[in-house]
Write an enzyme that holds these catalytic residues in place. Sequence first.
Site, mmCIF file in Angstrom:
data_model
loop_
_atom_site.group_PDB
_atom_site.id
_atom_site.type_symbol
_atom_site.label_atom_id
_atom_site.label_comp_id
_atom_site.label_asym_id
_atom_site.label_seq_id
_atom_site.Cartn_x
_atom_site.Cartn_y
_atom_site.Cartn_z
ATOM 1 N N LEU A 189 -7.036 -26.491 4.057
ATOM 2 C CA LEU A 189 -6.786 -27.548 5.049
ATOM 3 C C LEU A 189 -8.043 -28.402 5.203
ATOM 4 O O LEU A 189 -9.115 -27.890 5.532
ATOM 5 C CB LEU A 189 -6.407 -26.938 6.401
ATOM 6 C CG LEU A 189 -5.217 -25.966 6.404
ATOM 7 C CD1 LEU A 189 -4.859 -25.587 7.838
ATOM 8 C CD2 LEU A 189 -4.010 -26.564 5.692
ATOM 9 N N ARG A 194 -16.712 -35.157 15.551
ATOM 10 C CA ARG A 194 -18.025 -34.772 16.089
ATOM 11 C C ARG A 194 -19.161 -34.936 15.082
ATOM 12 O O ARG A 194 -20.325 -34.899 15.445
ATOM 13 C CB ARG A 194 -17.974 -33.342 16.617
ATOM 14 C CG ARG A 194 -17.283 -33.260 17.989
ATOM 15 C CD ARG A 194 -16.949 -31.844 18.356
ATOM 16 N NE ARG A 194 -18.136 -31.011 18.427
ATOM 17 C CZ ARG A 194 -18.134 -29.699 18.303
ATOM 18 N NH1 ARG A 194 -17.000 -29.049 18.106
ATOM 19 N NH2 ARG A 194 -19.251 -29.015 18.356
ATOM 20 N N GLY A 224 -11.199 -26.247 4.797
ATOM 21 C CA GLY A 224 -12.193 -26.929 3.967
ATOM 22 C C GLY A 224 -13.566 -27.031 4.609
ATOM 23 O O GLY A 224 -14.561 -27.276 3.933
ATOM 24 N N GLY A 233 -8.843 -19.389 19.158
ATOM 25 C CA GLY A 233 -7.644 -18.629 19.470
ATOM 26 C C GLY A 233 -8.006 -17.164 19.664
ATOM 27 O O GLY A 233 -8.865 -16.631 18.961
ATOM 28 N N ARG A 292 -35.332 -34.571 -13.656
ATOM 29 C CA ARG A 292 -34.057 -35.183 -13.283
ATOM 30 C C ARG A 292 -32.953 -34.742 -14.239
ATOM 31 O O ARG A 292 -33.234 -34.088 -15.249
ATOM 32 C CB ARG A 292 -34.222 -36.704 -13.268
ATOM 33 C CG ARG A 292 -35.119 -37.183 -12.110
ATOM 34 C CD ARG A 292 -35.414 -38.654 -12.225
ATOM 35 N NE ARG A 292 -34.198 -39.428 -12.408
ATOM 36 C CZ ARG A 292 -34.151 -40.640 -12.943
ATOM 37 N NH1 ARG A 292 -35.265 -41.217 -13.366
ATOM 38 N NH2 ARG A 292 -33.014 -41.271 -13.066
ATOM 39 N N LYS A 319 -36.376 -37.249 -17.535
ATOM 40 C CA LYS A 319 -34.931 -37.491 -17.351
ATOM 41 C C LYS A 319 -34.264 -37.552 -18.706
ATOM 42 O O LYS A 319 -34.792 -38.205 -19.602
ATOM 43 C CB LYS A 319 -34.745 -38.811 -16.603
ATOM 44 C CG LYS A 319 -33.290 -39.139 -16.338
ATOM 45 C CD LYS A 319 -32.966 -40.613 -16.486
ATOM 46 C CE LYS A 319 -32.818 -41.030 -17.923
ATOM 47 N NZ LYS A 319 -32.088 -42.300 -18.114
ATOM 48 N N ALA A 322 -52.194 -38.441 -20.745
ATOM 49 C CA ALA A 322 -51.974 -38.923 -19.378
ATOM 50 C C ALA A 322 -51.436 -40.345 -19.411
ATOM 51 O O ALA A 322 -51.911 -41.182 -20.167
ATOM 52 C CB ALA A 322 -53.290 -38.883 -18.612
HETATM 53 C C1 UD1 Z 1 -7.746 -23.397 14.876
HETATM 54 C C2 UD1 Z 1 -6.865 -22.239 15.325
HETATM 55 C C3 UD1 Z 1 -7.659 -21.320 16.249
HETATM 56 C C4 UD1 Z 1 -8.909 -20.847 15.577
HETATM 57 C C5 UD1 Z 1 -9.732 -22.019 15.075
HETATM 58 C C6 UD1 Z 1 -10.901 -21.554 14.259
HETATM 59 C C7 UD1 Z 1 -4.604 -23.115 15.365
HETATM 60 C C8 UD1 Z 1 -3.511 -23.642 16.221
HETATM 61 N N1 UD1 Z 1 -5.715 -22.774 16.017
HETATM 62 O O1 UD1 Z 1 -8.119 -24.147 16.003
HETATM 63 O O2 UD1 Z 1 -6.868 -20.217 16.627
HETATM 64 O O3 UD1 Z 1 -9.679 -20.056 16.458
HETATM 65 O O4 UD1 Z 1 -8.921 -22.863 14.238
HETATM 66 O O5 UD1 Z 1 -11.738 -22.628 13.980
HETATM 67 O O6 UD1 Z 1 -4.456 -22.992 14.168
HETATM 68 N N2 UD1 Z 1 -6.507 -29.360 10.109
HETATM 69 C C9 UD1 Z 1 -5.706 -30.152 9.308
HETATM 70 N N3 UD1 Z 1 -4.686 -30.826 9.880
HETATM 71 C C10 UD1 Z 1 -4.397 -30.743 11.194
HETATM 72 C C11 UD1 Z 1 -5.220 -29.937 12.014
HETATM 73 C C12 UD1 Z 1 -6.262 -29.260 11.438
HETATM 74 O O7 UD1 Z 1 -5.925 -30.249 8.106
HETATM 75 O O8 UD1 Z 1 -3.442 -31.390 11.619
HETATM 76 C C13 UD1 Z 1 -7.619 -28.643 9.497
HETATM 77 C C14 UD1 Z 1 -8.962 -29.141 9.970
HETATM 78 O O9 UD1 Z 1 -9.463 -30.110 9.058
HETATM 79 C C15 UD1 Z 1 -9.793 -27.886 9.977
HETATM 80 C C16 UD1 Z 1 -8.789 -26.783 10.263
HETATM 81 O O10 UD1 Z 1 -7.531 -27.306 9.932
HETATM 82 O O11 UD1 Z 1 -10.369 -27.640 8.718
HETATM 83 C C17 UD1 Z 1 -8.833 -26.301 11.699
HETATM 84 O O12 UD1 Z 1 -8.594 -27.377 12.551
HETATM 85 P P1 UD1 Z 1 -9.264 -27.433 14.002
HETATM 86 O O13 UD1 Z 1 -8.703 -28.594 14.723
HETATM 87 O O14 UD1 Z 1 -10.737 -27.320 13.882
HETATM 88 O O15 UD1 Z 1 -8.774 -26.056 14.608
HETATM 89 P P2 UD1 Z 1 -8.056 -25.762 15.988
HETATM 90 O O16 UD1 Z 1 -6.643 -26.180 15.917
HETATM 91 O O17 UD1 Z 1 -8.889 -26.231 17.090
#
Ligand code: UD1
Length: 452
Positions: free
Chosen positions: A8, A15, A104, A141, A316, A334, A363
């Site tokens: 993901l 941030r 990711g 979570g 390089r 390089k 040199a």
């Molecule tokens: C999620 C978990 C939470 C856990 C936490 C750990 C859920 C509902 N919650 O929290 O229990 O403790 O991760 O960090 O799963 N991402 C997507 N698409 C989306 C949303 C997120 O690709 O629509 C990806 C983000 O890029 C990231 C990861 O999923 O890499 C987690 O997303 P983030 O929003 O940080 O996690 P939470 O939902 O807050």
Amino acid sequence: MSSSVIILAAGIGSRMKSDMPKVLHPLGGVPVLAHVLASIAELEAERLVVVTGHGAERVEKAVAELAPAATCVRQGEPLGTGHAVAQALPALEGAEGDVFILYGDTPFITPETLERMRAARQAGAALVFLGFEAADPGTYGRMIVRDGALEAIVEAREATPEQAAISLCNSGLVCAEAATLHRLVPRIGNDNAKGEFYLTDLVAMARAEGLACAMVECPEAETLGINSRADLAAAEAAFQSRRRAELLEAGVGMTAPETVFLALDTAIGPDTTIGPNVVFGPGVTVENGVTILPFCHLEGCHISEGARIGPFARLRPGAEIGEDARIGNYVEVKEAQIGRGAKVNHLSYVGDASVGEAANLGAGTITCNYDGVMKHCTEIGERAFIGSNSALVAPVRVGDEALVGSGSVITEDVPDGALALARDRQVNKPGLARRLMNRLRAQKRARDRGKG
Ligand code: UD1
Ligand code: CA
């Protein structure tokens, strides 16, 4: 047993306050995402799907380079982890075995941890979530575990005060039976505090069907996620100290390890010693018994056994340093092969060149490889000797055992064994220096008297 992987990487990462998608920020000299890809290498995934969204084009370009076999799917709006996984599932249609879901932006998961998750899956759990004891549970979570079984994951916003007090938290990583995922993910709803599709709802859904869910625990350090510049800096520090320790353990000497910076793929042989303040960019391999003196910057290069580099050398991409060769201070190399035992000891630029065995570049030797439009090659033969402050204007070849007089500008090939002089002949005027100086001093005295 084969497996597939979903990564993901669609999150906005606001941030970071950066235009660059956070999974592409460099960590140990390579994108954060490359660490995740390295951690899954041993799974030999049958299929790999990366869910992109924010900065999708750039992430997809990086994925094409780092993992050409991967499929990218775009998540239009980031509607939650459950929604992200739903986007990936069509690309896994028909794939056998387990599905790992990773983030990711979470680069430090070890292959051993993934292996333990796989084992828990194979022991009968339909879903395995990776948990950790959080020093500060904050917005993670919370994992509800009873009698060793995972009963539910409750997001922080939905947690009761008792649940919020739980410090066992969800890392977000999952190993799931493919069929369970395909059946349940489409049914995840978004009726919750954030109005998002929570992947974590899967646990309660699977339990309601009578399926077993398990939790595998790992150290919090492994689950470190990159959400801010401060997280990235902390991740860099953690990565560096781990790699330094691994190299020291493997027999690499470092005078001041805390000042040596390594990349994910830095490979260094035993009995190599590294002085203070040396930076390794990506793609560096160093054989055994090499000496790297302080303040060197190396990337994309190979250094053979017994070579001595620096201090203050810059290697390089494409620099190939032969056995026992010497690359000294303020030397930049390089796209060049430096032969065995060759010496480039001071103040030189050697680019797009080959330097034969035991050749010696004085040199200030410069290969003039760039004509303003194109790059050209310089070939320097074995045991050739280039006098100091010579410019070799490429394309040009200096033959084996040839000699170039210092201060030469070489624009034509020098045959093997020849001496090339390409500079003005020296003229001496007897006594002229003294006469000139005396005249000047006399002029100055006359002027000073005039003022007084
Ligand atoms: C999620 C978990 C939470 C856990 C936490 C750990 C859920 C509902 N919650 O929290 O229990 O403790 O991760 O960090 O799963 N991402 C997507 N698409 C989306 C949303 C997120 O690709 O629509 C990806 C983000 O890029 C990231 C990861 O999923 O890499 C987690 O997303 P983030 O929003 O940080 O996690 P939470 O939902 O807050
Ligand atoms: Ca996160």
